[in-house]
Design a protein around this motif. Structure first.
Motif, PDB file in Angstrom:
ATOM      1  N   ARG A 121       4.662   1.640  -0.004  1.00 47.40           N
ATOM      2  CA  ARG A 121       3.946   2.278   1.141  1.00 47.40           C
ATOM      3  C   ARG A 121       3.655   3.831   1.246  1.00 47.40           C
ATOM      4  N   PRO A 122       2.462   4.267   1.314  1.00 46.74           N
ATOM      5  CA  PRO A 122       2.069   5.599   1.246  1.00 46.74           C
ATOM      6  C   PRO A 122       2.915   6.540   2.229  1.00 46.74           C
ATOM      7  N   ASP A 123       3.280   5.913   3.456  1.00 45.22           N
ATOM      8  CA  ASP A 123       3.951   6.751   4.394  1.00 45.22           C
ATOM      9  C   ASP A 123       5.534   6.956   4.184  1.00 45.22           C
ATOM     10  N   THR A 124       5.960   6.312   3.068  1.00 44.89           N
ATOM     11  CA  THR A 124       7.438   6.090   3.044  1.00 44.89           C
ATOM     12  C   THR A 124       7.861   6.578   1.464  1.00 44.89           C
ATOM     13  N   THR A 125       6.662   6.324   0.721  1.00 42.88           N
ATOM     14  CA  THR A 125       7.053   6.502  -0.841  1.00 42.88           C
ATOM     15  C   THR A 125       7.229   7.952  -1.322  1.00 42.88           C
ATOM     16  N   THR A 126       8.031   8.035  -2.330  1.00 41.68           N
ATOM     17  CA  THR A 126       8.254   9.267  -2.778  1.00 41.68           C
ATOM     18  C   THR A 126       7.354   9.489  -4.265  1.00 41.68           C
ATOM     19  N   VAL A 127       6.492   8.323  -4.584  1.00 43.69           N
ATOM     20  CA  VAL A 127       5.802   8.322  -5.858  1.00 43.69           C
ATOM     21  C   VAL A 127       4.536   9.020  -5.526  1.00 43.69           C
ATOM     22  N   VAL A 174       1.261   6.591  -5.621  1.00 43.93           N
ATOM     23  CA  VAL A 174       1.060   5.573  -4.649  1.00 43.93           C
ATOM     24  C   VAL A 174       0.238   6.406  -3.369  1.00 43.93           C
ATOM     25  N   LYS A 175       0.632   7.639  -3.102  1.00 40.52           N
ATOM     26  CA  LYS A 175      -0.247   8.344  -1.929  1.00 40.52           C
ATOM     27  C   LYS A 175      -1.512   8.647  -2.325  1.00 40.52           C
ATOM     28  N   ASP A 176      -1.858   8.563  -3.702  1.00 39.71           N
ATOM     29  CA  ASP A 176      -3.110   8.895  -4.222  1.00 39.71           C
ATOM     30  C   ASP A 176      -4.245   7.543  -4.062  1.00 39.71           C
ATOM     31  N   TRP A 177      -3.569   6.461  -4.604  1.00 44.29           N
ATOM     32  CA  TRP A 177      -3.872   5.142  -4.784  1.00 44.29           C
ATOM     33  C   TRP A 177      -4.058   4.221  -3.786  1.00 44.29           C
ATOM     34  N   VAL A 178      -2.973   3.923  -3.018  1.00 43.88           N
ATOM     35  CA  VAL A 178      -2.779   3.027  -1.883  1.00 43.88           C
ATOM     36  C   VAL A 178      -3.163   3.195  -0.435  1.00 43.88           C
ATOM     37  N   ARG A 179      -3.999   2.263  -0.161  1.00 40.49           N
ATOM     38  CA  ARG A 179      -4.232   2.329   1.277  1.00 40.49           C
ATOM     39  C   ARG A 179      -3.218   1.660   2.196  1.00 40.49           C
ATOM     40  N   TRP A 180      -2.624   0.445   1.756  1.00 42.83           N
ATOM     41  CA  TRP A 180      -1.856  -0.361   2.491  1.00 42.83           C
ATOM     42  C   TRP A 180      -0.586  -0.727   1.441  1.00 42.83           C
ATOM     43  N   GLY A 181       0.763  -0.686   1.858  1.00 38.10           N
ATOM     44  CA  GLY A 181       1.692  -1.282   0.832  1.00 38.10           C
ATOM     45  C   GLY A 181       2.209  -2.607   1.191  1.00 38.10           C
ATOM     46  N   ALA A 182       3.162  -2.921   0.482  1.00 38.50           N
ATOM     47  CA  ALA A 182       3.514  -4.367   0.847  1.00 38.50           C
ATOM     48  C   ALA A 182       4.659  -4.373   1.867  1.00 38.50           C
ATOM     49  N   GLY A 183       4.769  -5.760   2.343  1.00 31.22           N
ATOM     50  CA  GLY A 183       5.469  -5.858   3.811  1.00 31.22           C
ATOM     51  C   GLY A 183       6.843  -6.199   3.322  1.00 31.22           C
ATOM     52  N   PRO A 184       7.868  -6.699   4.408  1.00 35.97           N
ATOM     53  CA  PRO A 184       9.088  -7.293   3.975  1.00 35.97           C
ATOM     54  C   PRO A 184       8.948  -8.515   3.318  1.00 35.97           C
ATOM     55  N   ARG A 185       7.959  -9.473   3.474  1.00 33.20           N
ATOM     56  CA  ARG A 185       7.967 -10.779   2.941  1.00 33.20           C
ATOM     57  C   ARG A 185       7.830 -10.442   1.382  1.00 33.20           C
ATOM     58  N   LYS A 237      14.076  -0.424  -1.945  1.00 34.41           N
ATOM     59  CA  LYS A 237      13.651   0.905  -2.311  1.00 34.41           C
ATOM     60  C   LYS A 237      12.172   0.646  -2.957  1.00 34.41           C
ATOM     61  N   PHE A 238      12.223  -0.503  -3.855  1.00 37.05           N
ATOM     62  CA  PHE A 238      10.985  -0.538  -4.398  1.00 37.05           C
ATOM     63  C   PHE A 238       9.802  -0.954  -3.556  1.00 37.05           C
ATOM     64  N   LEU A 255       5.531   1.840 -10.692  1.00 37.15           N
ATOM     65  CA  LEU A 255       6.672   2.114  -9.727  1.00 37.15           C
ATOM     66  C   LEU A 255       7.903   1.439 -10.429  1.00 37.15           C
ATOM     67  N   ILE A 256       7.728   0.558 -11.214  1.00 34.85           N
ATOM     68  CA  ILE A 256       8.945  -0.015 -11.801  1.00 34.85           C
ATOM     69  C   ILE A 256       9.461   1.118 -12.751  1.00 34.85           C
ATOM     70  N   LYS A 257       8.743   1.814 -13.279  1.00 30.55           N
ATOM     71  CA  LYS A 257       9.317   3.068 -14.124  1.00 30.55           C
ATOM     72  C   LYS A 257      10.019   4.303 -13.093  1.00 30.55           C
ATOM     73  N   GLU A 258       9.117   4.545 -12.253  1.00 35.14           N
ATOM     74  CA  GLU A 258       9.644   5.411 -11.281  1.00 35.14           C
ATOM     75  C   GLU A 258      10.822   5.339 -10.617  1.00 35.14           C
ATOM     76  N   ILE A 259      11.056   4.069  -9.997  1.00 42.52           N
ATOM     77  CA  ILE A 259      12.299   3.587  -9.161  1.00 42.52           C
ATOM     78  C   ILE A 259      13.549   3.366 -10.144  1.00 42.52           C
ATOM     79  N   THR A 260      13.085   2.669 -11.160  1.00 44.18           N
ATOM     80  CA  THR A 260      14.092   2.612 -12.325  1.00 44.18           C
ATOM     81  C   THR A 260      14.700   3.784 -12.718  1.00 44.18           C
ATOM     82  N   ARG A 261      13.756   4.895 -13.014  1.00 39.94           N
ATOM     83  CA  ARG A 261      14.296   6.168 -13.318  1.00 39.94           C
ATOM     84  C   ARG A 261      15.101   6.988 -12.346  1.00 39.94           C
TER      85      ARG A 261
END
Length: 331
Positions: free
Chosen positions: A243-249, A252-263, A237-238, A321-327
């Motif tokens: 990733r801007p296309d799958t996030t609920t935060v 992230v949509k405002d600041w991130v161009r590409w998120g992290a991959g499975p690695r 979930k974290f 993200l740590i604060k949002e996903i933990t909440r």
């Protein structure tokens, strides 16, 4: 399992001694040293970033002296070629038969610890020569595959403020680094100690305390450390939230161009397991994941122009993200 735990406890008893040997030379930098030890136990590579004069090269060299491992330093320059790293074939002659043949002459990459100094000073063609070694722990030359020595670590350094004559690392290569470790300025007290230690005649001697076999042993055990299904779901979930296309935060949509991959998720779990081992535990806790998240995601979250204009860093995104996903998980 009892024998394994007994062996691990004996090795864990050496880890504080290992850190003490390193600190004979390195002043402070406790968090940096812990993150490097985590990377060693997890079997991954590290990228050290900091301005000149912060002992990036010295840290790597001192760690190699405290381990029974072979060490090679490669100074990356604009004219460095792939064969300067991997090796090349040379023509030799059999003095008995008179026949000539090509023999592969191994390059400096064939060692346990490789210091890739100022890695961003060499062109992409040479940087790409490291990709196979970092991922597959082997190199290919002339259709022949040569396995690298194990354990195998690449510790690369780069200067973040000097842009002239540098080549940004490709995202594919950045992703191969388990951690991106940022080295900052020392505190006033630490700086006084540095000046005192380094301007006299007394030189500290580092004694090796851990062998290659012991490192391989604990690397194997790291993967056996328990992590609950709930924490694995938390990691998934974290990472998806970056990733801007799958996030609920919204940030992230405002600041991130590409998120992290499975690695990134794999790296987060492995480093959390290694941190648990360092803390003397055989179970991953939430604090392990949250402690390792910044170094794991620092080079895997690509920010957009808006974030850069607002001086937003990937560490800030990770903190949100740590604060949002933990909440969300506690609701």
């Amino acid at each position: 399992m009892e024998t394994t735990e007994k062996d691990v406890k004996a090795l864990l008893a050496k880890l504080p001694q290992l850190k003490q040997e390193i600190q004979k030379v390195i002043v402070g930098q406790d968090v940096i040293l812990d993150e490097l030890l985590v990377a060693f136990l997890a079997g991954g590579h590290c990228l050290l970033e900091g301005v000149p004069g912060l002992a990036k090269t010295l840290i790597v060299k001192t760690i190699s002296q405290a381990l029974h491992l072979s060490f090679r330093r490669i100074q990356f320059t604009p004219d460095l070629m792939p064969t300067d790293i991997v090796g090349t074939e040379i023509l030799e002659e059999d003095h008995i038969t008179g026949k000539r043949f090509f023999k592969f002459n191994k390059g400096p990459l064939f060692a346990n610890i490789i210091l890739a100094d100022e890695i961003n000073r060499t062109p992409p063609k040479t940087q790409s020569a490291l990709l196979e070694a970092m991922q597959e722990f082997e190199v290919t030359y002339g259709g022949q595959t040569y396995p690298l020595d194990k354990p195998f670590f690449i510790l690369a350094t780069q200067n973040p403020i000097e842009q002239a004559g540098t080549y940004p690392l490709p995202e594919a290569q950045l992703d191969r680094f388990l951690l991106l470790i940022k080295i900052g300025y020392p505190t006033e007290q630490e700086e006084v100690e540095v000046l005192s230690r380094t301007t006299g005649t007394k030189m500290a001697k580092v004694t090796p305390v851990v062998t290659a076999e012991e490192i391989l042993q604990v690397q194997a055990l790291v993967r056996q450390v328990n992590i609950s299904d709930d924490l694995i779901k938390y990691v998934s979930k974290f990472i998806r939230a970056t990733r801007p296309d799958t996030t609920t935060v919204s940030y992230v949509k405002d600041w991130v161009r590409w998120g992290a991959g499975p690695r990134a998720g794999q790296a987060l779990i492995l480093t959390a397991k290694a941190r648990a081992i360092l803390k003397g535990r055989y179970t991953v806790l939430m604090e392990d994941l949250q402690a390792m998240a910044p170094a794991v995601l620092r080079h895997r979250i690509l920010l957009n122009f808006k974030a850069e204009a607002e001086n937003i860093t990937s560490d800030m995104v990770t903190s949100v993200l740590i604060k949002e996903i933990t909440r969300e998980n506690t609701l």
